[in-house]
Design an enzyme around this catalytic site. Structure first.
Site, mmCIF file in Angstrom:
data_model
loop_
_atom_site.group_PDB
_atom_site.id
_atom_site.type_symbol
_atom_site.label_atom_id
_atom_site.label_comp_id
_atom_site.label_asym_id
_atom_site.label_seq_id
_atom_site.Cartn_x
_atom_site.Cartn_y
_atom_site.Cartn_z
ATOM 1 N N SER A 25 8.265 1.390 7.740
ATOM 2 C CA SER A 25 6.814 1.394 7.569
ATOM 3 C C SER A 25 6.203 2.683 8.095
ATOM 4 O O SER A 25 6.780 3.360 8.943
ATOM 5 C CB SER A 25 6.188 0.203 8.292
ATOM 6 O OG SER A 25 6.638 -1.022 7.743
ATOM 7 N N ARG A 31 4.469 1.365 -0.694
ATOM 8 C CA ARG A 31 5.759 1.366 -1.389
ATOM 9 C C ARG A 31 5.724 0.491 -2.634
ATOM 10 O O ARG A 31 5.015 -0.520 -2.690
ATOM 11 C CB ARG A 31 6.879 0.905 -0.462
ATOM 12 C CG ARG A 31 6.840 -0.561 -0.061
ATOM 13 C CD ARG A 31 7.977 -0.914 0.900
ATOM 14 N NE ARG A 31 7.862 -0.185 2.153
ATOM 15 C CZ ARG A 31 8.657 0.803 2.530
ATOM 16 N NH1 ARG A 31 9.660 1.183 1.757
ATOM 17 N NH2 ARG A 31 8.467 1.421 3.680
ATOM 18 N N GLU A 78 4.913 -2.480 11.986
ATOM 19 C CA GLU A 78 3.674 -3.150 11.547
ATOM 20 C C GLU A 78 4.007 -4.552 11.025
ATOM 21 O O GLU A 78 5.042 -4.762 10.398
ATOM 22 C CB GLU A 78 2.948 -2.294 10.510
ATOM 23 C CG GLU A 78 3.752 -1.943 9.270
ATOM 24 C CD GLU A 78 3.551 -2.924 8.141
ATOM 25 O OE1 GLU A 78 2.747 -3.856 8.286
ATOM 26 O OE2 GLU A 78 4.213 -2.750 7.107
ATOM 27 N N GLN A 86 5.015 -9.615 3.223
ATOM 28 C CA GLN A 86 5.044 -9.020 1.880
ATOM 29 C C GLN A 86 6.437 -9.129 1.255
ATOM 30 O O GLN A 86 6.570 -9.366 0.050
ATOM 31 C CB GLN A 86 4.586 -7.570 1.960
ATOM 32 C CG GLN A 86 3.110 -7.435 2.306
ATOM 33 C CD GLN A 86 2.722 -6.045 2.788
ATOM 34 O OE1 GLN A 86 3.556 -5.269 3.256
ATOM 35 N NE2 GLN A 86 1.447 -5.703 2.670
ATOM 36 N N CYS A 125 0.816 -1.214 0.000
ATOM 37 C CA CYS A 125 0.000 0.000 0.000
ATOM 38 C C CYS A 125 0.851 1.266 0.000
ATOM 39 O O CYS A 125 0.424 2.300 -0.504
ATOM 40 C CB CYS A 125 -0.911 0.029 1.231
ATOM 41 S SG CYS A 125 -2.109 -1.310 1.309
ATOM 42 N N GLN A 173 2.615 -6.763 8.776
ATOM 43 C CA GLN A 173 2.371 -7.318 7.447
ATOM 44 C C GLN A 173 3.594 -7.305 6.530
ATOM 45 O O GLN A 173 3.733 -8.141 5.639
ATOM 46 C CB GLN A 173 1.234 -6.569 6.735
ATOM 47 C CG GLN A 173 -0.135 -6.853 7.290
ATOM 48 C CD GLN A 173 -0.535 -5.802 8.297
ATOM 49 O OE1 GLN A 173 0.314 -5.104 8.841
ATOM 50 N NE2 GLN A 173 -1.828 -5.679 8.553
#
Length: 244
Positions: free
Chosen positions: A111, A54, A116, A122, A52, A118
């Site tokens: 981030s 980068r 964070e 990723q 979302c 996630q």
């Protein structure tokens, strides 16, 4: 002399309007990987990370200048942009700085919400995609494996992972601190993607009264609404729902 090179943009360098335009679906990532590893591109290995916040390309290349020309050009072609639209926001690094950047990304230090959870998954998914399409060779494989190990160690051995946070969690906390308890409130959620799902989970844990979900794809909105006993509304009713 061969180099590891990184080129990309993120929330530090580009506004959300630009980040949205260069965000890459899986099919876009595959197209970009194939373009970058064509013999004419002059790159030996490539991997693409797109989230979302980068869009980043990591390459192993004989001539760094070749990569600095080939990567932005391939990205603009995949996303149907002009180079002039991308140029002000892209940034790059080589060798040790590029390696350090990926380690920091995997650790959650780059981030929007520090730590964070996630991003580590990723980074792993970006590596697996490059590997499955034979674009990650021994150099980038070693780099990404090390980054994933680094991200795990940071979460296991430091306090950064004690309270995993997402942007959605932070947003709900901000609303709670600003408006008070959400108990009994009527909430309109715009978007049913990963961030929307996280926001719905956090808000419903606070005991909201009614959840409305507006999404461009009515089916995805209805699916999320059904999980939390909410109501999906059509995108055309968004203004009406905002007023309510």
């Amino acid at each position: 002399m061969s180099r590891i090179l990184f080129y990309g943009l993120d929330h530090h360098s580009a506004p959300i309007q630009i980040r949205e335009r260069v965000a890459l679906a899986t099919s876009d990532q595959i197209a970009l990987l194939r373009s970058l590893t064509l013999p004419t591109a002059g790159l030996r290995e490539a991997a693409v990370l797109s989230t979302c916040h980068r869009t980043e390309v990591y390459v192993f290349v004989e001539a760094p200048q070749t990569a600095l020309e080939a990567v932005p050009l391939a990205l603009t072609q995949v996303k149907h942009l002009r180079l002039s639209e991308l140029a002000p926001y892209g940034h790059h690094a080589q060798d040790e700085q590029a390696i350090q950047h990926l380690l920091r990304v995997a650790a959650g230090l780059e981030s929007m919400i520090i730590g964070e959870p996630q991003i580590l998954g990723q980074v792993s998914a970006a590596y697996q995609l490059a590997l499955s399409h034979e674009c990650a060779g021994p150099i980038l494989s070693a780099l990404f494996r090390q980054a994933i190990r680094c991200g795990r160690r940071v979460r296991n051995e430091t306090s950064i992972g004690r309270r995993p946070r997402t942007v959605s969690d932070a947003a709900v906390e901000w609303v709670r601190n600003t408006l008070g308890s959400l108990a009994g409130s009527q909430v309109l959620l715009i978007g049913a993607g990963d961030m929307g799902q996280a926001a719905a989970r956090a808000m419903c844990a606070d005991g909201i009264g009614r959840l409305l979900v507006a999404n461009r794809s009515r089916g995805h909105g209805a699916e999320l609404a059904s999980v939390y006993g909410g109501e999906a509304i059509s995108w055309e009713r968004l203004h009406e729902a905002l007023a309510a």
